[in-house]
Design an enzyme around this catalytic site. Structure first.
Site, PDB file in Angstrom:
ATOM      1  N   ASP A 121       0.821  -1.218   0.000  1.00 42.44           N
ATOM      2  CA  ASP A 121       0.000   0.000   0.000  1.00 42.44           C
ATOM      3  C   ASP A 121       0.858   1.274   0.000  1.00 42.44           C
ATOM      4  OD1 ASP A 121      -2.148  -1.827   0.423  1.00 42.44           O
ATOM      5  OD2 ASP A 121      -1.898  -1.680   2.593  1.00 42.44           O
TER       6      ASP A 121
ATOM      7  N   GLU B 149     -11.422   0.229  -3.133  1.00 48.25           N
ATOM      8  CA  GLU B 149     -10.560   0.741  -2.056  1.00 48.25           C
ATOM      9  C   GLU B 149      -9.360   1.456  -2.685  1.00 48.25           C
ATOM     10  OE1 GLU B 149      -9.448  -2.769   0.174  1.00 48.25           O
ATOM     11  OE2 GLU B 149      -8.238  -3.567  -1.449  1.00 48.25           O
TER      12      GLU B 149
HETATM   13  O1  FUB Z   1      -3.180  -3.608   3.456  1.00 53.02           O
HETATM   14  C1  FUB Z   1      -4.489  -3.841   3.925  1.00 53.02           C
HETATM   15  C2  FUB Z   1      -5.497  -3.513   2.870  1.00 53.02           C
HETATM   16  O2  FUB Z   1      -5.226  -4.269   1.702  1.00 53.02           O
HETATM   17  C3  FUB Z   1      -5.460  -2.092   2.380  1.00 53.02           C
HETATM   18  O3  FUB Z   1      -6.012  -1.179   3.283  1.00 53.02           O
HETATM   19  C4  FUB Z   1      -6.188  -2.245   1.119  1.00 53.02           C
HETATM   20  O4  FUB Z   1      -6.130  -1.152   0.256  1.00 53.02           O
HETATM   21  C5  FUB Z   1      -5.529  -3.487   0.556  1.00 53.02           C
HETATM   22  O5  FUB Z   1      -4.339  -3.203  -0.110  1.00 53.02           O
END
Ligand code: FUB
Length: 379
Positions: A71, A278
């Site tokens: 991320d 997301e």
């Molecule tokens: O790293 C945890 C979660 O996985 C992140 O918050 C999301 O965007 C995904 O990459």
């Protein structure tokens, strides 16, 4: 496709019966790749020990190999590149649950003078035990700078197991950061991304469905029930809020960020190849605002373009095709006259979805403002 990639994917197929929950049925390659998570070593892998995938399959190498990172939120502070990633670890959780395997406990900061140069890991800069309101799961962070002070924004579950967004401050971009006692008032869900506009205003974009709980806020307040849109309803929207002058709170109630198609119609919840899931990020190019994000269960980084920080944003296409591992998450930043895509994949852990590594590659815009799609695999 290379013979190596075929072999890697074939190996993943063997484990597919172990996969549960929110797995992609529409993208067989990525589903098979993610399946390797379930069959890979269950040995705790805080320090990378798993057998990596063949590096010859990929366009890039992990920026660091001493820890797993994911991320990546990249920024240029004082002329230098700083990367704020999640710090993936294996705490032995084997259930997929609602992203339970993403059980991260601290953050590190990475930096480099130039892309391709040496990368410094500045070590732990914040630990969940030092965040008074948080209980677990330090997910994707971001950072901002104002008047020589640095702000680390991060999601974590509170004591009631509800995701909120917190902030921690430092006098240095490399930390360490001290957390505020409470989360940002009115914050919820995950994946904060803070964008500074040319007029000096700061905006936070956030939200993530499924494990990120955005579907539990459809009514405006938290409910334990997951509410996804019906087939003819618009997709769940990411959120935006302008930040207060001290960057510690929202200056307004979060608003929906609308993503529309070329005809001005909001993308539907069932449009899983294009709708927001997301990993929001915003960059500005030639006066336009580029809102990029992960489509989650279809594994793309997509982008949409708008005329204001609030949107609406018109869907334009794909920035990054699926990588090895279920999640796809990125940032886009300009440094020394070039644009770069920071992203992650699970190559260093041999395909384990919750053990990822941050990479970087150049990103190019065409004359008409569109972005050239990047494939993280070498074919
Ligand atoms: O790293 C945890 C979660 O996985 C992140 O918050 C999301 O965007 C995904 O990459």
């Amino acid at each position: 496709m290379t013979i190596q990639r075929k072999l890697l994917l074939a190996g993943c197929i063997a484990g597919s019966i172990l996969i549960t929950g929110c797995q992609d049925k529409s993208n067989p390659e990525t589903s098979k790749a993610a399946a390797s998570t379930a069959v890979a070593s269950s040995v705790a892998a805080t320090t990378p020990t798993a057998t990596p995938a063949d590096p010859a399959l990929f366009i890039g190498e992990p920026l660091v190999k001493n820890i797993y990172t994911a991320d990546p939120s990249a920024h240029v502070f004082n002329g230098k590149l700083y990367i704020y990633p999640s710090h993936d670890i294996d705490t032995g959780i084997t259930t997929e649950g609602e992203g339970d395997k993403f059980d991260m406990k601290d953050f590190h900061v990475l930096s480099m003078d130039t892309v391709g140069g040496a990368v410094t890991d500045h070590g732990e800069v914040l630990n969940v035990k030092d965040v008074p309101w948080a209980s677990r799961q330090l997910w994707a962070p971001d950072a901002a700078e104002k008047n020589g002070k640095y702000y680390l924004y991060f999601p974590a579950k509170n004591k009631e197991d509800i995701f909120q967004i917190g902030v921690a401050t430092s006098d240095s971009p490399a930390g360490p950061f001290k957390a505020e006692a409470e989360p940002i008032k009115g914050s919820f869900s995950i994946d904060p991304a803070v964008f500074k506009d040319d007029d000096g205003a700061y905006y936070m974009y956030f939200g993530g469905i499924w494990g990120g709980q955005l579907q539990r806020w459809a009514s405006g307040t938290y409910t334990t029930e997951d509410k996804y849109p019906a087939s003819n309803e618009p997709a769940l929207s990411p959120k935006i809020a302008r930040m207060s002058d001290d960057l510690l709170q929202f200056a307004e109630a979060p608003k929906d960020v609308q993503i529309i198609d070329g005809g001005g119609v909001p993308l539907l919840g069932t449009d899983s190849n294009r709708r927001f899931f997301e990993a929001a990020w915003v960059h500005k190019y030639n006066g336009k605002y580029y809102f990029s994000y992960s489509t989650g269960d279809t594994h793309y980084i997509a982008y949409a373009v708008g005329d204001t920080p609030y949107g609406p944003f018109t869907y334009k296409g794909i920035v990054l095709t699926p990588v090895l591992g279920w999640t796809n998450h990125h940032s886009i930043v300009e440094h020394q006259g070039k644009w770069y895509l920071f992203y992650h994949d699970s190559s260093l852990s041999g395909g384990q979805t919750h053990l990822r590594s941050v990479k970087v590659t150049e990103l190019t815009h065409n004359d008409d403002g569109t972005i050239n799609t990047i494939d993280a695999y070498l074919d």
